[in-house]
Design a protein around this motif. Structure first.
Motif, PDB file in Angstrom:
ATOM      1  N   ILE A  11      17.422  26.424  46.605  1.00  0.00           N
ATOM      2  CA  ILE A  11      16.388  25.625  46.924  1.00  0.00           C
ATOM      3  C   ILE A  11      15.718  25.768  48.465  1.00  0.00           C
ATOM      4  CG2 ILE A  11      15.518  23.175  47.567  1.00  0.00           C
ATOM      5  CD1 ILE A  11      17.485  22.236  45.499  1.00  0.00           C
TER       6      ILE A  11
ATOM      7  N   ARG B 209       9.952  22.638  42.387  1.00  0.00           N
ATOM      8  CA  ARG B 209      10.702  23.983  42.632  1.00  0.00           C
ATOM      9  C   ARG B 209       9.846  25.183  42.295  1.00  0.00           C
ATOM     10  NH1 ARG B 209      16.962  22.586  41.734  1.00  0.00           N
ATOM     11  NH2 ARG B 209      16.862  20.405  42.429  1.00  0.00           N
TER      12      ARG B 209
ATOM     13  N   GLU C 226      10.060  28.080  40.929  1.00  0.00           N
ATOM     14  CA  GLU C 226      11.136  28.991  40.303  1.00  0.00           C
ATOM     15  C   GLU C 226      10.286  29.748  39.053  1.00  0.00           C
ATOM     16  OE1 GLU C 226      14.996  27.562  39.327  1.00  0.00           O
ATOM     17  OE2 GLU C 226      14.470  25.355  39.391  1.00  0.00           O
TER      18      GLU C 226
ATOM     19  N   GLY D 101      13.237  24.598  29.613  1.00  0.00           N
ATOM     20  CA  GLY D 101      14.142  23.872  30.492  1.00  0.00           C
ATOM     21  C   GLY D 101      14.170  24.127  32.073  1.00  0.00           C
ATOM     22  N   ARG D 102      13.047  25.050  32.399  1.00  0.00           N
ATOM     23  CA  ARG D 102      13.095  25.332  34.003  1.00  0.00           C
ATOM     24  C   ARG D 102      11.551  25.068  34.176  1.00  0.00           C
ATOM     25  NH1 ARG D 102      16.600  26.742  37.312  1.00  0.00           N
ATOM     26  NH2 ARG D 102      18.303  27.423  35.530  1.00  0.00           N
ATOM     27  N   TYR D 103      11.276  24.252  35.099  1.00  0.00           N
ATOM     28  CA  TYR D 103       9.713  24.168  35.607  1.00  0.00           C
ATOM     29  C   TYR D 103       9.353  24.020  36.802  1.00  0.00           C
ATOM     30  CZ  TYR D 103      10.609  22.876  30.520  1.00  0.00           C
ATOM     31  OH  TYR D 103      10.833  22.693  29.224  1.00  0.00           O
TER      32      TYR D 103
ATOM     33  N   PHE E 110       9.168  19.039  37.435  1.00  0.00           N
ATOM     34  CA  PHE E 110      10.057  18.571  36.549  1.00  0.00           C
ATOM     35  C   PHE E 110      10.207  17.117  37.174  1.00  0.00           C
ATOM     36  CE2 PHE E 110      14.061  19.158  38.612  1.00  0.00           C
ATOM     37  CZ  PHE E 110      13.517  19.960  39.725  1.00  0.00           C
TER      38      PHE E 110
ATOM     39  N   GLN F 288      13.345  14.165  37.404  1.00  0.00           N
ATOM     40  CA  GLN F 288      14.944  13.705  37.677  1.00  0.00           C
ATOM     41  C   GLN F 288      15.003  12.280  37.600  1.00  0.00           C
ATOM     42  OE1 GLN F 288      16.410  15.553  41.352  1.00  0.00           O
ATOM     43  NE2 GLN F 288      17.200  17.588  40.040  1.00  0.00           N
TER      44      GLN F 288
ATOM     45  N   ARG G  18      28.397  23.663  42.649  1.00  0.00           N
ATOM     46  CA  ARG G  18      27.163  23.234  42.893  1.00  0.00           C
ATOM     47  C   ARG G  18      26.414  23.841  43.942  1.00  0.00           C
ATOM     48  NH1 ARG G  18      24.787  20.572  39.864  1.00  0.00           N
ATOM     49  NH2 ARG G  18      24.042  18.976  41.310  1.00  0.00           N
TER      50      ARG G  18
ATOM     51  N   THR H  22      22.909  22.992  32.168  1.00  0.00           N
ATOM     52  CA  THR H  22      23.307  21.533  32.887  1.00  0.00           C
ATOM     53  C   THR H  22      22.304  20.546  32.697  1.00  0.00           C
ATOM     54  OG1 THR H  22      24.702  23.230  34.173  1.00  0.00           O
ATOM     55  CG2 THR H  22      24.142  20.581  35.016  1.00  0.00           C
ATOM     56  N   VAL H  23      22.747  19.553  32.184  1.00  0.00           N
ATOM     57  CA  VAL H  23      21.676  18.306  32.017  1.00  0.00           C
ATOM     58  C   VAL H  23      21.826  17.465  33.152  1.00  0.00           C
ATOM     59  CG1 VAL H  23      21.040  16.293  30.440  1.00  0.00           C
ATOM     60  CG2 VAL H  23      21.984  18.468  29.555  1.00  0.00           C
ATOM     61  N   CYS H  24      23.041  17.344  34.073  1.00  0.00           N
ATOM     62  CA  CYS H  24      23.258  16.430  34.813  1.00  0.00           C
ATOM     63  C   CYS H  24      24.209  16.976  35.732  1.00  0.00           C
ATOM     64  CB  CYS H  24      23.479  15.142  34.382  1.00  0.00           C
ATOM     65  SG  CYS H  24      24.139  13.666  35.341  1.00  0.00           S
TER      66      CYS H  24
ATOM     67  N   ALA I 180      22.311  13.763  40.028  1.00  0.00           N
ATOM     68  CA  ALA I 180      20.562  13.933  39.309  1.00  0.00           C
ATOM     69  C   ALA I 180      20.610  14.516  37.979  1.00  0.00           C
ATOM     70  CB  ALA I 180      19.832  14.899  40.270  1.00  0.00           C
ATOM     71  N   MET I 181      19.566  13.919  37.066  1.00  0.00           N
ATOM     72  CA  MET I 181      19.780  14.289  35.656  1.00  0.00           C
ATOM     73  C   MET I 181      18.361  14.850  35.492  1.00  0.00           C
ATOM     74  SD  MET I 181      20.086  11.643  32.606  1.00  0.00           S
ATOM     75  CE  MET I 181      21.645  10.901  33.429  1.00  0.00           C
ATOM     76  N   GLY I 182      18.476  15.975  34.685  1.00  0.00           N
ATOM     77  CA  GLY I 182      17.074  16.699  34.371  1.00  0.00           C
ATOM     78  C   GLY I 182      16.541  16.156  33.198  1.00  0.00           C
TER      79      GLY I 182
ATOM     80  N   ARG J  90      15.353  18.615  30.191  1.00  0.00           N
ATOM     81  CA  ARG J  90      16.290  19.124  29.476  1.00  0.00           C
ATOM     82  C   ARG J  90      17.010  17.982  28.514  1.00  0.00           C
ATOM     83  NH1 ARG J  90      19.170  23.006  33.942  1.00  0.00           N
ATOM     84  NH2 ARG J  90      17.456  23.904  34.889  1.00  0.00           N
TER      85      ARG J  90
HETATM   86  P1  ATP Z   1      20.146  25.079  37.641  1.00  0.00           P
HETATM   87  O1  ATP Z   1      21.455  25.625  38.071  1.00  0.00           O
HETATM   88  O2  ATP Z   1      19.731  24.879  36.139  1.00  0.00           O
HETATM   89  O3  ATP Z   1      18.997  25.620  38.436  1.00  0.00           O
HETATM   90  P2  ATP Z   1      20.398  23.127  39.842  1.00  0.00           P
HETATM   91  O4  ATP Z   1      21.841  23.209  40.318  1.00  0.00           O
HETATM   92  O5  ATP Z   1      19.342  23.882  40.828  1.00  0.00           O
HETATM   93  O6  ATP Z   1      20.262  23.505  38.246  1.00  0.00           O
HETATM   94  P3  ATP Z   1      20.133  20.690  40.487  1.00  0.00           P
HETATM   95  O7  ATP Z   1      19.563  20.770  41.778  1.00  0.00           O
HETATM   96  O8  ATP Z   1      21.567  19.951  40.634  1.00  0.00           O
HETATM   97  O9  ATP Z   1      20.047  21.681  39.606  1.00  0.00           O
HETATM   98  O10 ATP Z   1      19.380  19.359  39.734  1.00  0.00           O
HETATM   99  C1  ATP Z   1      19.810  18.648  38.796  1.00  0.00           C
HETATM  100  C2  ATP Z   1      19.100  18.608  37.349  1.00  0.00           C
HETATM  101  O11 ATP Z   1      17.844  18.715  37.372  1.00  0.00           O
HETATM  102  C3  ATP Z   1      19.705  19.884  36.874  1.00  0.00           C
HETATM  103  O12 ATP Z   1      21.127  19.936  36.340  1.00  0.00           O
HETATM  104  C4  ATP Z   1      18.714  20.211  35.877  1.00  0.00           C
HETATM  105  O13 ATP Z   1      19.042  19.286  34.663  1.00  0.00           O
HETATM  106  C5  ATP Z   1      17.666  19.793  36.377  1.00  0.00           C
HETATM  107  N1  ATP Z   1      16.787  20.618  36.885  1.00  0.00           N
HETATM  108  C6  ATP Z   1      16.824  21.392  38.295  1.00  0.00           C
HETATM  109  N2  ATP Z   1      15.827  22.320  38.342  1.00  0.00           N
HETATM  110  C7  ATP Z   1      14.949  22.093  37.277  1.00  0.00           C
HETATM  111  C8  ATP Z   1      13.793  22.727  36.881  1.00  0.00           C
HETATM  112  N3  ATP Z   1      13.259  23.651  37.733  1.00  0.00           N
HETATM  113  N4  ATP Z   1      13.023  22.493  35.875  1.00  0.00           N
HETATM  114  C9  ATP Z   1      13.600  21.443  34.853  1.00  0.00           C
HETATM  115  N5  ATP Z   1      14.841  20.903  35.426  1.00  0.00           N
HETATM  116  C10 ATP Z   1      15.598  21.170  36.505  1.00  0.00           C
END
Ligand code: ATP
Ligand code: MG
Length: 426
Positions: free
Chosen positions: A61, A120, A122, A127-129, A132, A134, A266, A288-290, A316-318, A321
């Motif tokens: 991050i 973020r 990314e 599923g990755r935006y 997004f 949380q 993590r 990973t949903v949460c 935290a829950m996405g 996703r």
């Molecule tokens: P990942 O390994 O998928 O990048 P993360 O470890 O970065 O996840 P966390 O920071 O723990 O994710 O965030 C908690 C949740 O938020 C994730 O499990 C996911 O469901 C959601 N999430 C994280 N980044 C994104 C994103 N860029 N777009 C959509 N959902 C996201």
């Protein structure tokens, strides 16, 4: 001039989808209410320093995903002091900042939740935006394993209420205490250094920046090397081990299945002891949903008193996703956005507007929709399409007699009723 479009990674959620989002948010908040958690609303922008310190310099991050760093007023170019501000990439650091700033833990053990957008930088994909949503939950003030278990149990309850519990798996691990992890880190670095040439590029870099992250490398050769690496569980002290065992006991008691995944570390620096993730095989690599865990050190770090330990645990829950998963395994039925559609001939349209107004006044939960004062035929077409259970028709006769004609759109039956007496059951 070219047509303006949304920025890549920033999504619109269209009306057909928002109804589903609201249904899901309703269930999630109902469960949160059921566990006595309270909502906190936090700013979208914080000092960059908060994330650097609170999330950790060597995390994905902070290293590469922070989005939109701004300095003061971009119109005037005036800088508000020396601060750099960042769109929040996650919610925990901001929540802890608020709890510290407002002294919420004085004489209390707040259990908090927030729902909102994170940002973020990314590579956008399913599923990755870049923007997004949380749902975040943070529970402060208890160092005991029941607090960890309560959060996990609450997420399990959410899956059950959403009808997706068959499609998610709980992975659990413990990271021990900071000093135990440090001892392990040293042993791991020693091992990885001895096998340095075999590691993938990312992992080689992480040996010096964040060696624990090497454990979740996707590279096959790195994974093969890791088979012989020292294990974190061998470095845990009695207290950490017992804590982890008790978390598991609570989960057993509640009938919540889990897998222990020793490689689960993590992404964030601030975790200690319990960490967990809910994963699914329905969303490809965005599995990973949460995710969450215990972070007894973060309050102290945000306070600027890193040596202080103040217990806290969160997840935290996405939500995007989660919505994709629900769509894949237990889709929410599209529902009409109104119960009653009021149509009227053009000459008495004003009377119909007044009727609809009264109806809404007297029935706050009834959803009453109208089309504009075009031809009756065109209004009827819209009523048909709307999915409303009832269409109320008002013409000159109805106005003259103080009545309404009500068509039940499910049965096709039409009745005339006194204006204020018809009972619109939903
Ligand atoms: P990942 O390994 O998928 O990048 P993360 O470890 O970065 O996840 P966390 O920071 O723990 O994710 O965030 C908690 C949740 O938020 C994730 O499990 C996911 O469901 C959601 N999430 C994280 N980044 C994104 C994103 N860029 N777009 C959509 N959902 C996201
Ligand atoms: Mg990530």
């Amino acid at each position: 001039m070219s047509k303006l479009t949304a920025i890549r990674g920033f999504n619109d959620i269209l009306p057909t989808e928002t109804a589903k989002w609201r249904a899901v948010e309703h269930i999630l908040t109902q469960v949160l209410d059921g566990y006595g958690f309270s909502q906190i609303r936090l700013p979208l922008v914080e000092q960059t320093e908060l994330f650097a310190r609170g999330v950790g310099e060597a995390t994905d991050i902070v290293e590469k995903e922070m989005f939109g760093v701004v300095h003061g007023n971009q119109n005037t170019g005036k800088d508000e002091g020396e601060s750099s501000f960042t769109l929040r990439p996650e919610g925990t650091a901001g929540c802890v900042r608020a709890v510290v700033e407002h002294n919420l833990t004085r004489g209390d053990t707040p259990k908090l939740w927030y729902l909102g957008n994170m940002f973020r930088y990314e590579r956008p994909q399913k599923g990755r935006y870049r923007q997004f949503t949380q749902l975040g939950v943070e529970s402060f003030g208890s160092a005991l394993p029941d607090a960890d278990a309560e959060l996990i149990a609450m997420t399990a309850m959410m899956w059950r209420r959403l009808g997706i519990d068959e499609h998610v798996t709980l992975q659990l691990n413990t990271l021990g205490e900071a000093h135990e992890r440090l001892a392990y880190k040293n042993a791991l670095v020693e091992y990885l250094t001895a096998h340095f040439d075999g590691l993938d590029d990312d992992s080689q870099r992480r040996v010096s920046t964040n060696p624990l992250r090497v454990l979740d490398s996707k590279d096959e050769q790195t994974q093969a090397i890791l088979l012989g690496a020292p294990k974190l569980s061998d470095f845990l002290g009695e207290e950490s081990r017992l804590h982890f065992e008790q978390v598991q006991n609570y989960l057993h008691t509640l009938g919540i299945d889990f897998e222990i995944n020793e490689k689960l570390v993590r992404g964030l620096d601030y975790y200690n002891k319990t960490v967990f993730e809910w994963v699914t095989d329905k969303l490809g690599s965005q599995a990973t949903v949460c995710g969450g865990g215990r972070y007894d050190g973060l309050v102290g770090i945000v306070k600027g008193k890193a040596e202080q330990s103040e217990p806290a645990v969160g997840f935290a829950m996405g939500v995007e996703r989660l919505m994709l998963l629900i769509e894949a395994v237990n889709p929410i039925e599209a529902k009409a956005d109104c119960d009653v559609f009021v149509v009227a001939s053009e000459d008495v349209y004003m009377n119909a507007v007044l009727y609809a107004h009264q109806l809404r006044l007297n029935n706050p939960t009834l959803r009453v929709k109208m089309a504009s004062a075009t031809s009756l035929k065109s209004q009827m077409k819209k009523a048909d399409k709307s999915g409303a259970k009832y269409t109320v028709i008002i013409g000159q006769d109805e106005v003259a007699n103080d009545t309404i004609s009500v068509k039940n759109m499910h049965t096709g039956e039409q009745v005339t009723a006194s204006m204020n007496e018809f009972n619109f059951d939903k």
